[in-house]
Design an enzyme around this catalytic site. Structure first.
Site, PDB file in Angstrom:
ATOM      1  N   SER A   1      55.345  72.829   7.744  1.00  0.00           N
ATOM      2  CA  SER A   1      55.436  74.000   8.611  1.00  0.00           C
ATOM      3  C   SER A   1      55.128  73.721  10.068  1.00  0.00           C
ATOM      4  O   SER A   1      55.631  74.386  10.956  1.00  0.00           O
ATOM      5  CB  SER A   1      54.486  75.093   8.107  1.00  0.00           C
ATOM      6  OG  SER A   1      54.842  75.490   6.796  1.00  0.00           O
ATOM      7  N   LYS A   2      54.262  72.742  10.343  1.00  0.00           N
ATOM      8  CA  LYS A   2      53.831  72.503  11.709  1.00  0.00           C
ATOM      9  C   LYS A   2      54.448  71.235  12.287  1.00  0.00           C
ATOM     10  O   LYS A   2      54.564  70.229  11.612  1.00  0.00           O
ATOM     11  CB  LYS A   2      52.305  72.407  11.777  1.00  0.00           C
ATOM     12  CG  LYS A   2      51.605  73.701  11.367  1.00  0.00           C
ATOM     13  CD  LYS A   2      50.094  73.559  11.481  1.00  0.00           C
ATOM     14  CE  LYS A   2      49.397  74.857  11.084  1.00  0.00           C
ATOM     15  NZ  LYS A   2      47.925  74.750  11.178  1.00  0.00           N
TER      16      LYS A   2
END
Length: 205
Positions: free
Chosen positions: A9-10
């Protein structure tokens, strides 16, 4: 051919793809056939996934570590997998809640069929709740829809400001926390009320 897809996600390096890539390699996917993304699962724009889907051909199998690595939500997941199935492309999940999904097997197809039914059920529930909410609002004399962007006080302020030559529209919008198109839906350049403004103030057309 086995094609792998991995996502974290990051994009700041605080999450690593190593675990997913190792699992895909262990499942027999060659390293140059693994596509990756550093993006939230809710984002539609995922270049790695788009490239992965374009690379798949009839007879191939797409492999992911967990279900949530692929789909934005249940509906997107089911839709994507059905599109793969229509192209004679298999789908396999290695871990997590969907670890038994392997559409190249009979049992795997059955399990994913249950997901499809749940997705349709979820869609029907959302539709039913929306209709019920709108009906309840109408019964209380309110119409459905988004709340106004401007309050009555802000509309009066916009009216007064727009009626002055020295007013800088961009500064007024910044003060009100809105965009120029939104402002002009409520108030004209000369400070006159427009349709949205009249509705909020309760003025009949």
């Amino acid at each position: 051919m086995l094609i792998g897809y991995a996502r974290v996600s990051k994009a700041d390096g605080s999450q690593m793809l190593n675990l997913q890539i190792d699992a895909l390699l262990g499942a027999g996917v060659e390293k140059n056939h693994i596509y990756t993304d550093h993006a939230s699962g809710t984002k539609e724009d995922r270049p790695g996934l788009q490239a992965c889907l374009k690379a798949l051909r009839s007879g191939d199998t797409l492999i992911v570590w967990k279900l949530d690595r692929l789909g934005r939500n249940l509906k997107h997941l089911v839709t994507t997998t059905h599109e793969l199935s229509n192209q004679d492309i298999g789908f396999r999940v290695l871990a997590g809640q969907g670890a038994n999904i392997d559409t190249t097997t009979t049992n795997g197809k059955l399990i994913f069929g249950i997901f499809a039914v749940l997705a349709e059920f979820e869609r029907d529930l959302i539709s039913e709740r929306t209709k019920a909410g709108l009906a309840a609002a109408r019964a209380r004399g309110r119409k459905g829809g988004a709340k106004p962007s401007l309050t009555k006080a802000q509309i009066r302020q916009a009216q007064a400001s727009m009626g002055k030559r020295e007013t800088v529209v961009s500064e007024l919008c910044k003060e009100l926390g809105i965009t120029k198109p939104t402002l002009y839906r409520y108030v004209g350049p000369d400070g006159s009320l427009r349709e949205f403004g009249k509705k909020v103030l309760g003025i009949k057309q």
